[in-house]
Design an enzyme around this catalytic site. Structure first.
Site, PDB file in Angstrom:
ATOM      1  N   GLY A 144      54.683  95.844 145.318  1.00  0.00           N
ATOM      2  CA  GLY A 144      55.326  95.594 146.404  1.00  0.00           C
ATOM      3  C   GLY A 144      56.156  94.087 146.535  1.00  0.00           C
ATOM      4  N   ALA A 148      55.617  85.181 144.930  1.00  0.00           N
ATOM      5  CA  ALA A 148      54.314  84.282 144.926  1.00  0.00           C
ATOM      6  C   ALA A 148      54.514  83.072 145.846  1.00  0.00           C
ATOM      7  CB  ALA A 148      54.003  83.737 143.474  1.00  0.00           C
ATOM      8  N   LYS A 199      61.444  97.083 138.052  1.00  0.00           N
ATOM      9  CA  LYS A 199      62.461  96.573 138.861  1.00  0.00           C
ATOM     10  C   LYS A 199      62.599  95.194 138.047  1.00  0.00           C
ATOM     11  CE  LYS A 199      59.552  93.345 140.305  1.00  0.00           C
ATOM     12  NZ  LYS A 199      58.004  93.441 140.054  1.00  0.00           N
ATOM     13  N   ARG A 266      62.988  85.085 138.081  1.00  0.00           N
ATOM     14  CA  ARG A 266      63.434  84.848 136.933  1.00  0.00           C
ATOM     15  C   ARG A 266      64.332  86.044 136.140  1.00  0.00           C
ATOM     16  NH1 ARG A 266      57.372  82.912 135.687  1.00  0.00           N
ATOM     17  NH2 ARG A 266      56.934  84.639 137.048  1.00  0.00           N
ATOM     18  N   ASN A 267      64.164  87.138 136.387  1.00  0.00           N
ATOM     19  CA  ASN A 267      64.961  88.323 135.819  1.00  0.00           C
ATOM     20  C   ASN A 267      66.490  88.201 136.510  1.00  0.00           C
ATOM     21  OD1 ASN A 267      62.750  89.726 134.538  1.00  0.00           O
ATOM     22  ND2 ASN A 267      61.855  89.571 136.284  1.00  0.00           N
ATOM     23  N   GLU A 295      59.966  88.660 132.177  1.00  0.00           N
ATOM     24  CA  GLU A 295      59.300  89.923 131.807  1.00  0.00           C
ATOM     25  C   GLU A 295      59.963  91.096 131.842  1.00  0.00           C
ATOM     26  OE1 GLU A 295      54.731  89.744 133.220  1.00  0.00           O
ATOM     27  OE2 GLU A 295      55.962  89.661 134.927  1.00  0.00           O
TER      28      GLU A 295
HETATM   29  N1  LIG Z   1      55.799  85.421 140.736  1.00  0.00           N
HETATM   30  C1  LIG Z   1      55.576  86.497 141.549  1.00  0.00           C
HETATM   31  O1  LIG Z   1      56.103  86.510 142.885  1.00  0.00           O
HETATM   32  C2  LIG Z   1      54.787  87.837 141.288  1.00  0.00           C
HETATM   33  C3  LIG Z   1      54.868  89.048 142.130  1.00  0.00           C
HETATM   34  C4  LIG Z   1      54.091  89.914 141.838  1.00  0.00           C
HETATM   35  C5  LIG Z   1      53.579  90.056 140.600  1.00  0.00           C
HETATM   36  N2  LIG Z   1      53.589  89.124 139.702  1.00  0.00           N
HETATM   37  C6  LIG Z   1      53.274  89.557 138.270  1.00  0.00           C
HETATM   38  O2  LIG Z   1      51.957  88.697 138.203  1.00  0.00           O
HETATM   39  C7  LIG Z   1      51.807  88.448 136.793  1.00  0.00           C
HETATM   40  C8  LIG Z   1      51.683  86.952 136.582  1.00  0.00           C
HETATM   41  O3  LIG Z   1      53.095  86.259 137.148  1.00  0.00           O
HETATM   42  P1  LIG Z   1      53.096  84.782 137.455  1.00  0.00           P
HETATM   43  O4  LIG Z   1      54.138  84.738 138.335  1.00  0.00           O
HETATM   44  O5  LIG Z   1      51.786  84.362 137.875  1.00  0.00           O
HETATM   45  O6  LIG Z   1      53.430  84.063 136.085  1.00  0.00           O
HETATM   46  P2  LIG Z   1      53.297  82.482 135.609  1.00  0.00           P
HETATM   47  O7  LIG Z   1      54.181  82.376 134.394  1.00  0.00           O
HETATM   48  O8  LIG Z   1      53.350  81.750 136.740  1.00  0.00           O
HETATM   49  O9  LIG Z   1      51.782  82.551 135.152  1.00  0.00           O
HETATM   50  C9  LIG Z   1      51.674  83.613 134.154  1.00  0.00           C
HETATM   51  C10 LIG Z   1      50.035  83.724 133.712  1.00  0.00           C
HETATM   52  O10 LIG Z   1      49.751  84.331 132.481  1.00  0.00           O
HETATM   53  C11 LIG Z   1      49.059  83.692 131.481  1.00  0.00           C
HETATM   54  N3  LIG Z   1      49.565  83.876 130.391  1.00  0.00           N
HETATM   55  C12 LIG Z   1      50.983  83.968 129.897  1.00  0.00           C
HETATM   56  N4  LIG Z   1      50.907  84.186 128.816  1.00  0.00           N
HETATM   57  C13 LIG Z   1      49.793  84.604 128.232  1.00  0.00           C
HETATM   58  C14 LIG Z   1      49.151  85.092 127.024  1.00  0.00           C
HETATM   59  N5  LIG Z   1      49.993  85.254 125.798  1.00  0.00           N
HETATM   60  N6  LIG Z   1      47.877  85.190 126.895  1.00  0.00           N
HETATM   61  C15 LIG Z   1      47.091  85.070 127.935  1.00  0.00           C
HETATM   62  N7  LIG Z   1      47.468  84.592 129.140  1.00  0.00           N
HETATM   63  C16 LIG Z   1      48.849  84.278 129.365  1.00  0.00           C
HETATM   64  C17 LIG Z   1      49.242  82.189 132.018  1.00  0.00           C
HETATM   65  O11 LIG Z   1      48.116  81.369 131.422  1.00  0.00           O
HETATM   66  C18 LIG Z   1      49.350  82.361 133.590  1.00  0.00           C
HETATM   67  O12 LIG Z   1      48.076  82.285 134.074  1.00  0.00           O
HETATM   68  C19 LIG Z   1      53.184  88.835 136.315  1.00  0.00           C
HETATM   69  O13 LIG Z   1      52.711  90.187 135.288  1.00  0.00           O
HETATM   70  C20 LIG Z   1      54.055  89.129 137.195  1.00  0.00           C
HETATM   71  O14 LIG Z   1      54.916  90.175 137.009  1.00  0.00           O
HETATM   72  C21 LIG Z   1      54.331  87.819 140.211  1.00  0.00           C
END
Ligand SMILES: NC(=O)c1ccc[n+]([C@@H]2O[C@H](COP(=O)([O-])OP(=O)(O)OC[C@H]3O[C@@H](n4cnc5c(N)ncnc54)[C@H](O)[C@@H]3O)[C@@H](O)[C@H]2O)c1
Length: 344
Positions: A144, A148, A199, A266-267, A295
């Site tokens: 949804g 963050a 998305k 970022r996308n 991503e």
């Molecule tokens: N940022 C948002 O608004 C948001 C919202 C909903 C869902 N998400 C999802 O949550 C997940 C994390 O996103 P984020 O925004 O926190 O990203 P971020 O880049 O801020 O953090 C990424 C996290 O993944 C870890 N990571 C990255 N590459 C890795 C690897 N090769 N091996 C092990 N760990 C690894 C990092 O250490 C970090 O803890 C993503 O799949 C993202 O799509 C993000």
């Protein structure tokens, strides 16, 4: 009070501490081996570098070498690493996950199995657990429109938590919803798990329209809207093909998340750089150099393989996916490619 261990101290993992702490839970945030600099900043009293918001007070921090301690007694484990790290971190955390009542999954993406078949992320985690003979608690996928930084700052957010086990979804939703962070529960794991990575793919196309706007100083809103509508159609087509429900795609997880992802993130930024005229490979390199994981890029390639794997008429129903994949590969005239895919 529930003990919650969040695995991954990036933007999303750290942000979730805000609503969970607001409900009075014991929240532990574990950083991977890539997160030390993030935890250093938080420990020094600075805002989290990814959200620019201070971590919720009372959140307990654990470094990568302290995984066992972070998971000791955890009732809910929240896996919140980038999709590329999901299998590795899940494998390392399996003993603790197995003792928890629920595994929540915020990561968004697709994963290839050993034979190269593309799976949704919960199935990839189930495969990792099955390979080591470890029983898993019910999985609850988190999706949804929840940027963050806004979750971290305690701004109104509606989010979808979906899992096959209706009772645990209801328990988790009830226990983790705060006044501002409201959780809708659902059983359609597939609909959510298809919407979430797709998305990101389509936000690249939405960003191209924004980049054209910036380059020409004139709006390309009509193209952006046509792109949005086609993106929703394609997410619904893929979701249905995998057994998901169309109403999930038309709700928070699909339309809601596509809207917010096409506004910022970022996308969309990657897409707008291409729309402004930057070469796709160079745009991606610049973003990776700035620690900006896009991503939607790996997701697009894996989605193309998944659509081919399903076959039938599906590939023909997803011209925008094909256009985004071609643009990422450096196709000429990216905007023309997107337009050809979305105009009737
Ligand atoms: N940022 C948002 O608004 C948001 C919202 C909903 C869902 N998400 C999802 O949550 C997940 C994390 O996103 P984020 O925004 O926190 O990203 P971020 O880049 O801020 O953090 C990424 C996290 O993944 C870890 N990571 C990255 N590459 C890795 C690897 N090769 N091996 C092990 N760990 C690894 C990092 O250490 C970090 O803890 C993503 O799949 C993202 O799509 C993000």
């Amino acid at each position: 009070m529930t003990t919650i261990t969040i695995l991954g101290a990036g933007a999303m993992g750290s942000a979730l501490a805000t609503p969970y702490r607001a409900q009075g839970h014991d929240v532990r945030l574990w950083g991977t081996w890539l997160d030390d600099h993030l935890l250093d900043a938080v420990e020094a009293g600075r805002p989290h570098p990814r959200t620019n918001v201070r971590l919720a007070e009372g959140t307990r921090l654990f470094r990568s070498g302290e995984l066992e301690a972070a998971l000791d007694g955890a009732e809910y484990v929240v896996l919140s690493v980038a999709s590329v790290g999901v299998e590795k971190v899940a494998e390392l955390a399996l003993p603790g996950i197995a003792r928890a009542r629920a595994l929540l999954l915020t990561s968004k993406g697709f994963a290839p199995d050993a034979e190269g078949r593309i799976e949704l992320l919960p199935d990839a985690v189930r495969r990792v657990a099955a390979t080591s003979g470890t029983p898993l608690p019910p999985i609850v996928a988190v999706g949804g429109p929840c940027k963050a930084n806004e979750v971290a700052a305690d701004r109104w957010t509606a989010t979808l938590y979906a899992g096959k086990d209706e009772a645990i979804v209801a328990e988790v939703a009830d226990s983790l919803s705060s006044t501002t962070y409201r959780i809708e529960g659902a059983t359609d794991e597939v609909g959510l798990e298809v919407s979430a990575p797709m998305k990101n793919v389509y936000a690249i196309a939405l960003g191209i329209a924004d980049g054209l706007h910036e380059a020409h100083d004139e709006p390309f809103h009509n193209l952006k809207s046509a792109t949005f509508a086609q993106a929703v159609r394609e997410i619904a087509a893929l979701g249905e093909a995998l057994g998901g429900r169309t109403e999930t795609v038309y709700g928070l997880a699909g339309v809601g998340d596509l809207e917010v992802t096409g506004l910022s993130g970022r996308n969309k930024v990657y897409g707008s750089r291409i729309g402004r005229g930057e070469e796709a490979g160079a745009a991606l390199e610049a973003m990776v150099a700035a620690e900006q994981t896009v991503e939607g890029v790996p997701a697009a390639g894996l989605a193309v393989r998944l659509v081919e794997q399903i076959g039938g008429s599906l590939p023909d129903r997803m011209p925008l996916l094909a256009a985004v994949a071609a643009v990422i590969d450096g196709a000429e005239d990216p905007a023309g490619r997107v337009a050809a895919a979305v105009l009737p």
